[in-house]
Motif scaffolding. Sequence first.
Motif, short mmCIF file in Angstrom:
data_model
loop_
_atom_site.label_atom_id
_atom_site.label_comp_id
_atom_site.label_asym_id
_atom_site.label_seq_id
_atom_site.Cartn_x
_atom_site.Cartn_y
_atom_site.Cartn_z
N LEU A 120 -9.33 14.92 -21.08
CA LEU A 120 -9.69 16.27 -21.67
C LEU A 120 -8.40 17.50 -21.64
CD1 LEU A 120 -11.55 18.11 -23.59
CD2 LEU A 120 -12.62 18.76 -21.44
N ARG A 121 -8.36 17.56 -20.45
CA ARG A 121 -7.12 18.73 -20.10
C ARG A 121 -5.97 18.37 -20.75
NH1 ARG A 121 -6.29 18.49 -15.11
NH2 ARG A 121 -7.74 17.11 -14.31
N THR A 122 -5.43 17.01 -20.51
CA THR A 122 -4.01 16.51 -21.06
C THR A 122 -4.30 16.75 -22.59
OG1 THR A 122 -4.18 14.83 -19.38
CG2 THR A 122 -2.97 14.53 -21.39
N TRP A 123 -5.27 16.66 -23.30
CA TRP A 123 -5.21 16.72 -24.79
C TRP A 123 -5.18 18.43 -24.97
CZ3 TRP A 123 -10.29 17.85 -27.72
CH2 TRP A 123 -10.17 18.12 -28.96
N ILE A 124 -5.91 19.16 -24.38
CA ILE A 124 -6.00 20.44 -24.64
C ILE A 124 -4.55 21.35 -24.21
CG2 ILE A 124 -6.89 22.94 -23.59
CD1 ILE A 124 -9.52 21.23 -23.16
N ALA A 125 -3.84 20.70 -23.46
CA ALA A 125 -2.41 21.23 -22.87
C ALA A 125 -1.70 20.99 -24.40
CB ALA A 125 -2.05 20.36 -22.01
N ARG A 126 -1.90 20.05 -25.21
CA ARG A 126 -1.05 19.96 -25.98
C ARG A 126 -1.49 20.64 -27.57
NH1 ARG A 126 -1.66 14.26 -24.81
NH2 ARG A 126 -3.18 14.03 -26.53
N GLU A 127 -2.84 21.36 -27.39
CA GLU A 127 -3.12 21.94 -28.64
C GLU A 127 -3.29 23.57 -28.43
OE1 GLU A 127 -3.43 20.41 -31.35
OE2 GLU A 127 -3.50 18.53 -30.78
N TYR A 136 -9.76 25.64 -21.92
CA TYR A 136 -10.36 24.91 -21.14
C TYR A 136 -11.19 25.78 -20.18
CZ TYR A 136 -11.31 21.49 -17.12
OH TYR A 136 -11.52 20.86 -16.10
N CYS A 137 -12.47 25.42 -20.01
CA CYS A 137 -13.18 25.99 -18.74
C CYS A 137 -13.40 25.14 -17.61
CB CYS A 137 -14.35 27.01 -19.43
SG CYS A 137 -15.56 27.91 -18.35
N SER A 138 -13.13 25.30 -16.63
CA SER A 138 -13.56 24.16 -15.52
C SER A 138 -14.88 24.75 -14.90
CB SER A 138 -12.58 24.39 -14.26
OG SER A 138 -12.97 23.69 -13.26
N LEU A 139 -15.57 23.45 -14.58
CA LEU A 139 -16.93 23.68 -14.04
C LEU A 139 -16.99 22.96 -12.60
CD1 LEU A 139 -19.30 22.59 -16.95
CD2 LEU A 139 -18.37 24.80 -16.27
N GLN A 140 -15.62 22.93 -11.93
CA GLN A 140 -15.56 22.27 -10.73
C GLN A 140 -15.95 23.01 -9.73
OE1 GLN A 140 -14.78 18.74 -10.13
NE2 GLN A 140 -15.02 18.81 -12.37
N GLU A 145 -14.73 35.25 -20.93
CA GLU A 145 -13.25 35.92 -20.47
C GLU A 145 -12.34 35.04 -21.29
OE1 GLU A 145 -10.70 36.54 -16.69
OE2 GLU A 145 -12.83 36.14 -16.43
N ILE A 146 -12.36 33.77 -21.18
CA ILE A 146 -11.64 33.13 -21.74
C ILE A 146 -11.40 33.13 -23.32
CG2 ILE A 146 -10.89 30.61 -22.31
CD1 ILE A 146 -12.11 29.91 -19.80
N ILE A 147 -12.58 33.46 -23.85
CA ILE A 147 -12.63 33.68 -25.51
C ILE A 147 -11.94 34.87 -25.71
CG2 ILE A 147 -13.98 34.24 -27.27
CD1 ILE A 147 -16.32 32.41 -26.14
N GLU A 148 -12.09 36.07 -24.94
CA GLU A 148 -11.71 37.33 -25.01
C GLU A 148 -9.99 37.33 -24.85
OE1 GLU A 148 -11.91 41.79 -23.67
OE2 GLU A 148 -12.39 40.61 -22.47
N ASP A 149 -9.64 36.55 -24.08
CA ASP A 149 -8.01 36.39 -23.85
C ASP A 149 -7.50 35.74 -24.86
OD1 ASP A 149 -8.43 37.73 -21.53
OD2 ASP A 149 -8.26 35.96 -20.11
#
Length: 245
Positions: free
Chosen positions: A190-197, A202-206, A234-238
Amino acid sequence: MLTFAKILLGPVLLAQAKWLRKTALRLPEAEGPRTGMEAPDMPPAAPVEPIRLLVVGDSSAAGVGVDRQERALALPLARHLAQRSGRTVQWQLVAKSGVNSLEALDLLAQHEIGPAAVLVVALGTNDVTSQMPPQRYIANLRLLVERLMAQAGVEHIVFAGLPPLHNLPAAPQPLRWYLGRYARKLDHALRTWIAREPMLRYCSLQWALPHEMAIDKFHPGPGQYAQWARMTAEIIEDGLAPQPG
């Protein structure tokens, strides 16, 4: 290594998975509205278009683990986003317990989806339990995004990462270890795909801790939902903020 472990531990993993399905506490989805409008405390001086938000997902998006949508993800997210942005937020939740990324496509087809510029997706745990291959998981998510871009006009997308299943209290070992490793595998894809788009976030839940989970020891508890909603807002607003240039 994971494939080898699955072969070697197959009988044990299968027996533990059956035991977990049989003994797990079944909690209902959160009650309350699945559409609505949230206004900021201090509205803007001049009229401005509302933010149209769509949340799609599985049991975590549906609010399993808390009693009301006011304590779940979508409604608190809309409220946080309204206060942070100073704009009215029109929101819609489309979620169902047990769905994976493929089944979410059918779920969307069963609902009337309104216009939405912002999409939040919470899918993945059931892809782990159904052993969805990473490439198929990403293909399903890509199709979901493309469909909602065409149908609803989505422009900004935030994906919740996979939760830390390696800390899942409800699962015995070695099942917990295996689920955790598979979740990390999907999360990496998922993170690999997001990095290309550029339009994806991405919002981590770790950060989620086992002792803060719901009473079923599987779903988020109230504090985790609250933190998740704040982080996503916060991610959306950014992403919505005008970019310098």
